[in-house]
Design a protein around this motif. Structure first.
Motif, PDB file in Angstrom:
ATOM      1  N   MET A 127       0.837  -1.174   0.000  1.00  0.00           N
ATOM      2  CA  MET A 127       0.000   0.000   0.000  1.00  0.00           C
ATOM      3  C   MET A 127       0.882   1.237   0.000  1.00  0.00           C
ATOM      4  SD  MET A 127      -3.502  -0.998   1.734  1.00  0.00           S
ATOM      5  CE  MET A 127      -3.802   0.624   2.135  1.00  0.00           C
ATOM      6  N   GLU A 128       0.532   2.166  -0.826  1.00  0.00           N
ATOM      7  CA  GLU A 128       1.276   3.408  -0.920  1.00  0.00           C
ATOM      8  C   GLU A 128       0.329   4.588  -0.889  1.00  0.00           C
ATOM      9  OE1 GLU A 128       3.985   3.748  -4.173  1.00  0.00           O
ATOM     10  OE2 GLU A 128       4.397   1.611  -4.157  1.00  0.00           O
ATOM     11  N   TYR A 129       0.857   5.691  -0.527  1.00  0.00           N
ATOM     12  CA  TYR A 129       0.090   6.920  -0.621  1.00  0.00           C
ATOM     13  C   TYR A 129       1.008   7.992  -1.163  1.00  0.00           C
ATOM     14  CZ  TYR A 129       2.379   8.579   3.644  1.00  0.00           C
ATOM     15  OH  TYR A 129       3.298   8.989   4.569  1.00  0.00           O
ATOM     16  N   SER A 130       0.404   8.996  -1.704  1.00  0.00           N
ATOM     17  CA  SER A 130       1.201  10.096  -2.221  1.00  0.00           C
ATOM     18  C   SER A 130       0.604  11.408  -1.735  1.00  0.00           C
ATOM     19  CB  SER A 130       1.244  10.069  -3.757  1.00  0.00           C
ATOM     20  OG  SER A 130      -0.049  10.258  -4.265  1.00  0.00           O
ATOM     21  N   ILE A 131       1.371  12.418  -1.795  1.00  0.00           N
ATOM     22  CA  ILE A 131       0.921  13.740  -1.374  1.00  0.00           C
ATOM     23  C   ILE A 131       0.591  14.540  -2.619  1.00  0.00           C
ATOM     24  CG2 ILE A 131       1.597  15.865  -0.224  1.00  0.00           C
ATOM     25  CD1 ILE A 131       3.450  14.168   1.535  1.00  0.00           C
TER      26      ILE A 131
END
Length: 156
Positions: free
Chosen positions: A1-5
């Motif tokens: 799982m990844e998230y970005s800004i």
């Protein structure tokens, strides 16, 4: 799982709206007939005041006094499904007790026209009585929550 800004900044807007009534005068007169409570089916009397394009999708809703949206109804009934002629001018519609609030309160009735897409009639405020059956059987929400506490205790 990844998230970005995101590089997007929050968007804030100030809007000025000018709203006009879709109908300047009521097209239907509504009245709650008799005593209302969740113990018995209730009756609504209504009378068309002017000709309007009625539909099988028209309905009468029960609202708390001070509602702010047509979707704030507590319960409703379809006008054509439950309609009975009271006399030549006045129509009678029944509202099922299942949808009437057990706790009662100050309410109004509204006639919603599907073709005109707006409320075209509003009753005077009236009192829905607290359900005597619910009180006698201890079925009011705060008492039901109290039963949960009692059932969870060692004394029970």
């Amino acid at each position: 799982m990844e998230y970005s800004i995101s590089d997007h900044k929050p968007v804030i807007g100030i809007f000025t709206l000018e709203l006009t009534k879709m109908q300047q005068t009521a097209l239907v007169s509504l009245r709650a007939e008799g005593d209302w409570s969740a113990d018995i089916d209730s009756m609504v009397l209504y009378q068309p005041l002017e000709l309007f394009p009625s539909s099988t999708w028209d309905w009468i809703g029960l609202y708390k006094v001070g509602f702010s949206s047509v979707s704030d109804y507590i319960t409703y009934t379809w006008v054509k499904d439950d309609e009975v002629a009271f006399n030549d001018e006045v129509m009678q519609v029944f509202m099922s007790k299942e949808g009437i609030p057990v706790r009662g309160g100050e309410c109004v009735l509204c006639y919603y026209s599907s073709n005109l897409r707006c409320i075209i009639g509003l009753s005077e405020p009236f009192k829905v009585q607290e359900s005597k059956v619910a009180v006698a059987e201890g079925l009011l929400p705060e008492r039901i929550n109290g039963l949960d506490k009692i059932a969870g205790s060692e004394e029970f």
